[in-house]
Design an enzyme around this catalytic site. Structure first.
Site, short mmCIF file in Angstrom:
data_model
loop_
_atom_site.label_atom_id
_atom_site.label_comp_id
_atom_site.label_asym_id
_atom_site.label_seq_id
_atom_site.Cartn_x
_atom_site.Cartn_y
_atom_site.Cartn_z
N TYR A 5 -6.94 -15.43 -7.83
CA TYR A 5 -6.42 -16.27 -6.74
C TYR A 5 -7.40 -17.35 -6.27
O TYR A 5 -7.15 -18.03 -5.29
CB TYR A 5 -6.07 -15.38 -5.54
CG TYR A 5 -5.20 -14.22 -5.92
CD1 TYR A 5 -3.89 -14.43 -6.35
CD2 TYR A 5 -5.68 -12.92 -5.91
CE1 TYR A 5 -3.10 -13.37 -6.73
CE2 TYR A 5 -4.89 -11.85 -6.29
CZ TYR A 5 -3.61 -12.08 -6.70
OH TYR A 5 -2.81 -11.04 -7.10
N ASP B 56 -8.69 -20.24 -7.66
CA ASP B 56 -8.38 -21.67 -7.82
C ASP B 56 -7.34 -22.10 -6.78
O ASP B 56 -7.51 -23.11 -6.09
CB ASP B 56 -7.84 -21.94 -9.23
CG ASP B 56 -8.80 -21.45 -10.29
OD1 ASP B 56 -9.89 -22.02 -10.40
OD2 ASP B 56 -8.47 -20.46 -10.98
N ARG C 173 -15.52 -11.31 -3.55
CA ARG C 173 -15.70 -11.71 -4.95
C ARG C 173 -15.48 -13.22 -5.08
O ARG C 173 -15.25 -13.92 -4.09
CB ARG C 173 -14.71 -10.93 -5.82
CG ARG C 173 -13.27 -11.37 -5.64
CD ARG C 173 -12.31 -10.45 -6.36
NE ARG C 173 -11.04 -11.11 -6.62
CZ ARG C 173 -9.96 -10.49 -7.04
NH1 ARG C 173 -9.97 -9.19 -7.23
NH2 ARG C 173 -8.84 -11.17 -7.28
N GLY C 174 -15.51 -13.69 -6.35
CA GLY C 174 -15.08 -15.05 -6.68
C GLY C 174 -15.77 -16.12 -5.87
O GLY C 174 -16.99 -16.14 -5.74
N GLU C 175 -14.97 -17.02 -5.31
CA GLU C 175 -15.53 -18.16 -4.58
C GLU C 175 -15.05 -18.21 -3.13
O GLU C 175 -15.84 -18.32 -2.20
CB GLU C 175 -15.13 -19.47 -5.30
CG GLU C 175 -15.64 -20.69 -4.61
CD GLU C 175 -15.65 -21.94 -5.47
OE1 GLU C 175 -15.86 -21.83 -6.70
OE2 GLU C 175 -15.44 -23.04 -4.92
O1 TRH Z 1 -9.29 -14.16 -6.85
P1 TRH Z 1 -10.67 -14.48 -7.21
O2 TRH Z 1 -11.32 -13.51 -8.09
O3 TRH Z 1 -10.76 -15.90 -7.87
C1 TRH Z 1 -11.61 -16.27 -8.92
C2 TRH Z 1 -12.76 -17.10 -8.50
O4 TRH Z 1 -12.35 -18.19 -7.70
C3 TRH Z 1 -13.48 -17.65 -9.70
O5 TRH Z 1 -14.54 -18.47 -9.31
C4 TRH Z 1 -12.51 -18.39 -10.53
O6 TRH Z 1 -13.12 -18.89 -11.65
C5 TRH Z 1 -11.41 -17.47 -10.90
O7 TRH Z 1 -10.79 -16.99 -9.75
C6 TRH Z 1 -10.40 -18.13 -11.76
O8 TRH Z 1 -11.54 -14.58 -5.86
P2 TRH Z 1 -11.57 -15.60 -4.64
O9 TRH Z 1 -12.17 -16.89 -5.05
O10 TRH Z 1 -12.21 -14.89 -3.57
O11 TRH Z 1 -10.06 -15.87 -4.28
C7 TRH Z 1 -9.26 -14.96 -3.60
C8 TRH Z 1 -8.32 -15.67 -2.66
O12 TRH Z 1 -7.34 -14.76 -2.20
C9 TRH Z 1 -9.01 -16.22 -1.43
O13 TRH Z 1 -8.47 -17.48 -1.08
C10 TRH Z 1 -8.65 -15.23 -0.33
C11 TRH Z 1 -7.27 -14.84 -0.78
N1 TRH Z 1 -6.73 -13.58 -0.26
C12 TRH Z 1 -5.68 -13.63 0.63
O14 TRH Z 1 -5.25 -14.73 1.02
N2 TRH Z 1 -5.14 -12.46 1.07
C13 TRH Z 1 -5.62 -11.25 0.71
O15 TRH Z 1 -5.09 -10.20 1.15
C14 TRH Z 1 -6.74 -11.22 -0.18
C15 TRH Z 1 -7.33 -9.89 -0.58
C16 TRH Z 1 -7.27 -12.39 -0.65
#
Ligand code: TRH
Length: 401
Positions: free
Chosen positions: A24, A26, A294-296
């Site tokens: 999620y 990006d 995690r992630g960004e």
């Molecule tokens: O989901 P991710 O692992 O995304 C990753 C990273 O961005 C990585 O750098 C990229 O290359 C790859 O995707 C493709 O982790 P991230 O970045 O934390 O994104 C999660 C998103 O989900 C963030 O905007 C928060 C959102 N979220 C919610 O809106 N509700 C929820 O209940 C949860 C758990 C998360």
């Protein structure tokens, strides 16, 4: 010098393109930015997304069947090939994470560039930016803003988010820190959130930890440790990848788990949560004593939550992510005492590499140093934002282009 009319014009209409690679992040980053540009700068933003189903996990009110819809003031269009909705040349085009714009879009931008060059139009080609991934590495300062001339004569600039004044900054809405402080100063807010999520049996003195990670054996090791804790620990786990490494603790398969389910092992209760929208996730981070992210985007939100956290960084080839992790930790730990800084490095490194023994050792030693870590977590957002966030620097960058 740019005239006033041109400045306003450059803020009129921006299109952001997002290809969902996996997870999620990006869409999380681009959606957050789109909302902020709309709310704080009154920009007319269109977000083109190639996977509305994934998007709907973090925006439950989105209808993945619609090719175009407006939510929170942002127009959300499906990005399929060909585009199902007409692309009208905007003032700014952001290509998120080198997602490669559709040829047809580049052609329209090129036509506008040609028309302007040949005095057939007063409108310049859009400012074209590639929004890059966040990194705390030092080379980012040298690459932020660099132009990249395309073969067709159009120019594209690299926009690098980052932690220092010479980078593109960090996404943080203007009111985030005040909203968070207000939330954390009122215990009713946390209780109301827990009630809304159906979380029962959490006493004010219990330790509450949110868990949003990828798979790592270190998480199972921590859970086994938490079971034997002196006081109750609650792990709040939104349905997703963290659960893949907790199967030995689950009463059923992951597919059969339901949000709201509670699984108790000794002093540890696992609470299975639904995914919520971004605001709901922020509130969850604000309400916990410790967060695993995690992630960004969740990584940044944990920082704005001003609580200690573990960062499970997105894995890259040849373990390059460990270099990125280290660069961040060096910045984050610079005001911590040497002992706590070393332990915090160890905790994050071992969680990421899956070293169970080191994770447990670091966790146990850090729990007695939690006040120092918490103090640092509180000061960090203020020092790091340094008065400007990514959106304000981005708008300024466009004005100067
Ligand atoms: O989901 P991710 O692992 O995304 C990753 C990273 O961005 C990585 O750098 C990229 O290359 C790859 O995707 C493709 O982790 P991230 O970045 O934390 O994104 C999660 C998103 O989900 C963030 O905007 C928060 C959102 N979220 C919610 O809106 N509700 C929820 O209940 C949860 C758990 C998360």
């Amino acid at each position: 010098m740019t005239s006033m009319v041109e400045v306003e014009k450059s803020l009129a209409k921006w299109d952001i393109f997002c290809a969902v690679v996996d997870n999620y992040g990006d869409i999380g980053v681009t959606w957050r930015l789109a909302k902020q540009l709309t709310n704080e700068y009154q920009i007319n933003v269109t977000l083109w997304v190639d996977d509305l189903k994934s998007f709907s996990h973090i925006l439950p009110c989105l209808d993945p069947k619609l090719t175009s819809q407006i939510l929170h003031g942002v127009k959300i269009n499906l990005w399929s090939n060909p585009l199902p909705v007409c692309f009208n040349c905007p003032d700014v085009v952001i290509e998120a994470f080198a997602c490669d714009l559709p040829e047809h879009v580049v052609q329209i931008m090129y036509n506008q560039h040609q028309a302007y060059k040949n005095n057939l139009s007063n409108t310049k080609a859009p400012v074209w930016l590639n929004l890059e991934y966040l990194s705390a590495e030092t080379w980012v300062e040298g690459c932020h803003g660099l132009p990249s001339m395309q073969t067709n004569g159009l120019n594209k600039n690299f926009y690098f988010p980052g932690f220092t004044a010479k980078t593109g900054g960090l996404i943080c809405e203007k009111d985030t820190l005040t909203k968070r402080a207000r939330w954390q100063s009122n215990p009713d807010c946390r209780q109301q959130l827990f009630d809304k999520l159906g979380l029962i049996g959490i006493a004010g003195s219990d330790t509450v930890i949110s868990v949003f990670s990828y798979e790592t054996p270190a998480l199972l090791a921590l859970c086994n440790l938490w079971m034997q804790s002196k006081k109750p620990i609650h792990a709040l786990i939104p349905i997703g990848r963290s659960l893949n490494c907790l199967q030995p603790l689950l009463p059923c398969s992951i597919e059969e788990l339901k949000p709201g389910q509670q699984i108790k092992h000794g002093q540890l209760t696992l609470h299975i949560l639904p995914m919520t929208d971004q605001q709901g996730y922020d509130e969850l981070l604000w309400s916990c004593d410790f967060n695993i992210v995690r992630g960004e985007d969740s990584f940044l939100r944990a920082q704005w939550a001003a609580k200690p956290f573990i960062w499970h960084i997105y894995p890259q080839e040849d373990d390059y992510h460990l270099v990125k992790l280290d660069s961040f930790l060096n910045l984050y730990c610079c005001d911590l005492g040497e002992n706590v800084a070393n332990l915090y490095h160890k905790l994050n490194n071992s969680f990421n590499t899956g070293n169970q023994e080191d994770t447990l050792e670091a966790w146990k030693s850090l729990t007695s140093n939690l006040p120092e870590l918490t103090k640092n977590a509180k000061q960090w957002p203020i020092n790091t934002l340094n008065d400007t966030d990514l959106a304000s620097r981005l708008v300024q960058f466009v004005k100067n282009s």
